[in-house]
Structures are given as structure tokens and as C-alpha cells.
Scaffold this motif. Sequence first.
Motif, PDB file in Angstrom:
ATOM      1  N   TYR A 142       0.854  -1.183   0.000  1.00  0.00           N
ATOM      2  CA  TYR A 142       0.000   0.000   0.000  1.00  0.00           C
ATOM      3  C   TYR A 142       0.895   1.240   0.000  1.00  0.00           C
ATOM      4  O   TYR A 142       1.524   1.530   1.019  1.00  0.00           O
ATOM      5  CB  TYR A 142      -0.878   0.032   1.260  1.00  0.00           C
ATOM      6  N   PRO A 143       0.986   1.999  -1.094  1.00  0.00           N
ATOM      7  CA  PRO A 143       1.835   3.197  -1.088  1.00  0.00           C
ATOM      8  C   PRO A 143       1.407   4.144   0.042  1.00  0.00           C
ATOM      9  O   PRO A 143       0.204   4.376   0.224  1.00  0.00           O
ATOM     10  CB  PRO A 143       1.587   3.825  -2.467  1.00  0.00           C
ATOM     11  N   PRO A 144       2.360   4.665   0.821  1.00  0.00           N
ATOM     12  CA  PRO A 144       2.005   5.469   2.017  1.00  0.00           C
ATOM     13  C   PRO A 144       1.592   6.895   1.670  1.00  0.00           C
ATOM     14  O   PRO A 144       2.351   7.840   1.839  1.00  0.00           O
ATOM     15  CB  PRO A 144       3.297   5.432   2.845  1.00  0.00           C
ATOM     16  N   TYR A 145       0.343   7.051   1.232  1.00  0.00           N
ATOM     17  CA  TYR A 145      -0.180   8.354   0.792  1.00  0.00           C
ATOM     18  C   TYR A 145      -0.066   9.412   1.893  1.00  0.00           C
ATOM     19  O   TYR A 145       0.304  10.558   1.644  1.00  0.00           O
ATOM     20  CB  TYR A 145      -1.644   8.211   0.356  1.00  0.00           C
ATOM     21  N   GLU A 146      -0.379   9.003   3.124  1.00  0.00           N
ATOM     22  CA  GLU A 146      -0.395   9.968   4.231  1.00  0.00           C
ATOM     23  C   GLU A 146       0.981  10.625   4.418  1.00  0.00           C
ATOM     24  O   GLU A 146       1.073  11.813   4.735  1.00  0.00           O
ATOM     25  CB  GLU A 146      -0.811   9.231   5.504  1.00  0.00           C
ATOM     26  N   LEU A 147       2.053   9.837   4.215  1.00  0.00           N
ATOM     27  CA  LEU A 147       3.404  10.395   4.379  1.00  0.00           C
ATOM     28  C   LEU A 147       3.726  11.367   3.242  1.00  0.00           C
ATOM     29  O   LEU A 147       4.303  12.434   3.461  1.00  0.00           O
ATOM     30  CB  LEU A 147       4.446   9.280   4.409  1.00  0.00           C
TER      31      LEU A 147
END
Length: 379
Positions: A65-70
Motif C-alpha cells: 500500500y503506497p504510504p499516501y499519508e506520508l
Amino acid sequence: MKIGIVCYPTFGGSGVVATELGIGLAKEGHKVHFITYSQPTRLDFFNENLFYHEVDIRSYPLFQYPPYELALASKMVDVVKYEKLDLLHVHYAIPHASAAVMAKQILKTEGIEIPIVTTLHGTDITLVGKDPSYEPVVTYSINQSDGVTAVSGDLRKDTLKHFNITREIRVIPNFIDLEKFKKQRKDHFKTAICPNGEKLIVHTSNFRKVKRVDDVVRVFERLVDTIPTKLLLVGDGPERAHIENLCRELNIYDDVRFLGKLEAVEEVLSVADLFVMPSEKESFGLAALEAMACEVPLISSNVGGIPELNIHGVTGFTSDVGDVEEMTKNALHVLSNDNLATFKANALARAKEFDIAKILPIYESFYEEVVAAVVSTSS
Ligand code: GMT
């Protein structure tokens, strides 16, 4: 003021509210910087005060899951620093509020104090947010925001009931640009859909289970049995195929039109006689406000923030979730030739109370209050 706005850029209500707010603030002379993963749907024109910063999401084979939040938090740090923002306003708690809190903490290490306002929209609290898989992070990020708003009194109440909140939540209701929604009758469209003068029922949503589109169809099935009516279903989503099948099963498919996602929903609403919103949960019901702004009365459920908008017996009627018999009875009352004009006028009068011209100054003074409080505690 220089304001950063973070939102979902898609068709959802929270993204629409955030984008319209940004556009309204830009018209008032504020510099507004949108920080999202794609251009917000309604941000399709040039204004010297509007800016758009796209979040770069890098993938890597290791990331399932690519870490969108970061990526979002890093972009917020960048934009706050280089554009010298005065405030960040994030819409929808997950994951925007927690990313903003992280950005705030990073910026603090560089001596920059950025005030954060979080607006709660509904499902970020009532459906997803209170799930144990997100609850601790949602609670923390609400409590760490410098200002928190909810789009209805009911959403505020729900948030205080389900989360351990240690700060004030201000209610600032959603709004509408009445100028844009001013009745612009497309009579040729009405004639095409209702060639024999039938009454026109409309529902718009994202066709998720929570919207109970089944109930719209069941109310319509009863109505069409009694008076000549047609149904327009606007929007798309996971329930659409099921709803199409239901219309076939009930033998009403020829009286129902599925229009899919529409940009200019006001053109359809302008010729409608009744809007049906039977949702199981609804923190505010922006789609219903859009209908009211086009002089369309409502038949709705009585959950969440809907009764704060739809005044029972005045702008339409509210009923218990799933009570399609009562909804049908009320719909017939509203649609009767003796009553329709009054309900239509009442719907528009109520919508005027939510005009952007009234709500935008409330946001502006809330921003000033939050910035002043942050400045006074950090100096
Ligand atoms: O559920 C939706 O329709 C989408 C969701 C969103 O965030 O985009 O809508 C919520 O926020 C809207 C804008 O504030 C409100 O008008 C909707 O009532 C609310 N939806 C729910 O509470 C189910």
C-alpha cells in the motif's frame, strides 16, 4: 490570508464543500493553495488567487500500500514553508487530519508554527472513523488540531459521543452558491423526460448502501401506481447494478432514467418536483441542499443532520429510516397541486439560509480566531 486546503478532489460532498470554500475565499482576496492527489473536480478555471499542488505518491515494490499519508504530510511541509501559509484547513479526518498533525510537528522543529483547522464531514466519524482500526489516530488528530468544525450539530454530538474529545468542536454548516444554483429551467429537458406532464422525482448520490437507493425505488413504485410520475437517478456507485435489477423486477424500468455522474446537476434539479433522500446516515445532506436551492422539496429520512436542513411539514417531510409507506404518503401530499408551490417556495427560502455569502464570513472569522490563539500560545 494564505490558506492551504486539503481534501478529496473527487465527486464526494466533502471535496465539493472544500473546493467551493476555496473558490469563495479566493474571490474574497485570500491566496488559496489546494494540496491534493489530483486537480479538484470543480477547480477547472483560472483565478489569480488559486493554486494547486499535487501530492507525489511514489510506489516501490516493497509497498503493498503506497504510504499516501506520508507523501501528503511531506507536501504540506513543503507548501507551508515555501508559500509561507498562515493556516492549513483539512477536510475529512482520515487521513488528512493526521497528516496535518504530522506536518505541524515537523514544521515546529524548524521554528514554524502552522495552525490547523480540521472539518469533520460525516463518514470520517460515523462510519470509518469510529472503527477500532482508525479510532485512536482520529481521536489524536482531532485533539491536536488547533480548530475543529463539524458540518452539523448532530455530527458534533456524534463525535463527542464516540471519541474522547478534549477540545471544542464548532458547528459551521455546509453552504451553497445560490447564484450558481439559481433556477435555470431546462424546459425542453422536462418535456423530453415527462412528455405527458408527469411529476419528476430525483435522487442523486454515490449509490452506496448507506444511501438506501432501494427505498427511493420502492417509494417511486408506490407513487407511479397512484399518479403519473418519472424518476431520475443521478450518480453512480456500487449499488447501481442492483438498483437497475430492482427496477426491472418491479416492472418500473421504463419510468426510471439512470443518468450516471453529472457535472451540472443543477440543470436536472431545476425541473424536478421532489427530491428523495432516504439515507441511513447523513451528517448534513449537501445533495438535498442543492435540490432545495433549485426550489425542490424533500422527502427524507430523519437521521443525522438532515432534520437541521429539511424542516418537517415546511420544506418537505422526514420519516424513520426504511418507512417507505410514510415517505410515499408524504410525497403524495407534497406533490398535490394544492401544496406543491408552497413546498417549493419554502425549500428555496430555507436554502437561502445556507448561502455561501452567509457561511463564508463564519469560516473567515474562525480562521482569525484560531490563528490568534496559536500566535498567543507560541509567543
Ligand atoms: O457520503 C457521502 O456522500 C460522501 C461524504 C463525503 O465526505 O464526501 O459525504 C459526507 O460529507 C458531506 C459534505 O459535508 C455531507 O453533506 C454528507 O451528508 C456526508 N455523508 C454522510 O454523512 C453519509
